[in-house]
Structures are given as C-alpha cells and as structure tokens.
Design an enzyme around this catalytic site. Structure first.
Site, mmCIF file in Angstrom:
data_model
loop_
_atom_site.group_PDB
_atom_site.id
_atom_site.type_symbol
_atom_site.label_atom_id
_atom_site.label_comp_id
_atom_site.label_asym_id
_atom_site.label_seq_id
_atom_site.Cartn_x
_atom_site.Cartn_y
_atom_site.Cartn_z
ATOM 1 N N SER A 3 0.845 -1.197 0.000
ATOM 2 C CA SER A 3 0.000 0.000 0.000
ATOM 3 C C SER A 3 0.881 1.248 0.000
ATOM 4 C CB SER A 3 -0.952 -0.047 1.195
ATOM 5 O OG SER A 3 -0.224 -0.179 2.417
ATOM 6 N N HIS A 22 2.809 7.585 7.617
ATOM 7 C CA HIS A 22 3.787 7.263 6.579
ATOM 8 C C HIS A 22 5.198 7.592 7.045
ATOM 9 C CE1 HIS A 22 -0.079 7.875 4.421
ATOM 10 N NE2 HIS A 22 0.280 6.685 3.965
ATOM 11 N N ASP A 36 3.475 12.118 8.756
ATOM 12 C CA ASP A 36 2.109 12.515 9.095
ATOM 13 C C ASP A 36 1.497 11.665 10.198
ATOM 14 O OD1 ASP A 36 1.898 10.139 7.790
ATOM 15 O OD2 ASP A 36 0.648 10.881 6.140
#
Length: 259
Positions: A14, A193, A190
């Site tokens: 992902s 990530h 963030d």
C-alpha cells in the site's frame, strides 16, 4: 526489458510502498544500494488493503511472465487495521480475513518459481496524536480516521505468526521502529507514513534479513556481482598518470555506509 539481466526485486504493498521513493524513502535507498546489482520494481498502491491485493495479485505477478522476481517484499496491514465504518465501506478488513489474505498472497508468490524469496513487513506503529491533528484538516472530505497503535500491534503480530507458520521471512516493523526513543516525532511524515528516519530503520532491517538468510544465491547487496565492473582504460586516470581507477564499487555518495 533491458539487458544484461539482473535479479528483480519487487516491492508490493500500500502507501508505505508507493511512497517509499519519496522523502528519502526506503525504496529509493534500496534502489541506490542495489545500483548495478539488482532492479528494484515498485508496485505500491496507496489506500489499498489485503482484500484488494488478493483480487489482483495474479495480475501484478502473472505466472506466465518471462522473468519472475528473485525477491518480493510485501506490506499490507495498516489500512486493514483501521476501524470498520458503519456503512460497510472503507479499508477495514477483519483480522481473520487479513491473515487468510496474506496467506493467499504468499501461496501465489511461492507458486511463481522455486527460487523466489519473500519478505513480509508487518504493520509499523502510528502516532495517534498526529493523526488526530491532521484528520481535522480533512473533515468534510472523508470521515474520521480510526487508526490506533494497538490495532497496528494486533495486525503486526498476526502477520508475524502467519510467517512463522508458512516459512516466510518477516520483519517486525511495529517493534523495530519503537526501539528508537523519539520514534513518534522522527519516524513519520504525518503520523502514519514513514519519514527518512523511519525509512532508515526499514532498510536496516531488510538488509539484515538478506545478509542472514541462508538463501542460495545470497541476495545481500555485497554478495551480488556488479554489472560491467571490469577495469577499463576509459575509467578515471590515477595520479600516476599510467593506470585507471575503477569507480564501480564506490559508495562515498551515501550518507549511510550500509552493511
């Protein structure tokens, strides 16, 4: 394809994978480390969970491909671990289904070649406070992000247990990142990530597995041949003015001298 052929490494997952070429990410670092040794192919899909991955794994990795990967590094779990939405929509995948999806991915990859090697990355931790702060900026676009460090731990442990059962190498990112005292403030862009600091941990753990694995051939970067490494009269001229210097193994440009 371009030649001569090199080992092919595929990063499949992902956004942790898709963004791994950004922010001095771990994918970019691997591409640099394996320059002239292996090709690093990025197959990252932001927002995906293991359910979507299972739907297309045979398209991303077709059995009739002319060249099969030497190594596949797989990451899914963070999005799966998000809390379910009342509508039934969204990335949440119940833990038992997540385990079976990851098993299906491993089975498919193993079917591609007897020589293929696989590493699963478990879900890394998250900084919940940063997630809450950033989520307030997106209200009106999508609902609140229900992502907790405890849920990441459960999915991480499930991934690791599955890998022990099916004999797949695994990296415990949830624990590895939290070994750093200031991980919450340094390892993310963030809260979710990975920053350059978080990516360094991922690279270190991957190289450790590749160095210690009893795989034949060894896929650690120092064990792989360097493409076009032979001496040439067209290389840089040495200070004696009579010989040349072969730069094919130089690593001075790297901030970290990886082991």
């Amino acid at each position: 394809m371009v030649g001569p052929p090199r080992p092919l490494f595929v990063l499949f997952g992902s956004s942790i994978v898709q963004f791994s070429y950004s922010e001095d990410g771990w994918g970019a670092a691997l591409a640099d480390i394996y320059a002239r040794k292996a090709d690093i192919l990025l197959r990252g899909y932001s927002g995906w969970n293991s359910r979507r991955a299972v739907q297309v794994v045979d398209q991303v990795f077709p059995k009739d491909a002319a060249v099969q990967p030497s190594l596949v590094i797989v990451y899914f779990g963070g999005n799966d671990s998000m809390g379910p939405h009342s509508s039934g929509l969204g990335p949440h995948v119940p833990l038992p289904e997540y385990i079976e999806n990851m098993r299906k991915i491993a089975i498919h990859l193993k079917s591609l070649s007897e020589k293929i090697r696989i590493i699963f990355l478990s879900s890394p931790p998250v900084n919940e406070e940063t997630i809450r702060e950033r989520a307030s900026s997106y209200r009106g676009i999508f609902s609140d992000i229900d992502r907790t460090n405890e849920a990441c731990r459960r999915y991480s442990e499930a991934c690791l247990e599955l890998c022990r059962d099916i004999d797949v190498k695994a990296i415990d990112l949830w624990s590895a990142i939290q070994k750093r005292d200031d991980w919450m403030n340094t390892c993310f862009t963030d809260g979710i990530h990975l920053s350059s600091e978080g990516s360094k941990i991922v690279v270190k753990e991957i190289l450790k597995v590749l160095k210690e694995a009893e795989w034949e051939p060894c896929l650690h970067w120092k064990s792989l041949p360097t493409e076009f490494s032979e001496d040439s009269p067209y290389d840089l001229v040495a200070s004696d003015g009579k010989t040349t210097i072969n730069p094919s193994e130089w690593t001075f440009h790297r901030k970290i001298q990886w082991d």
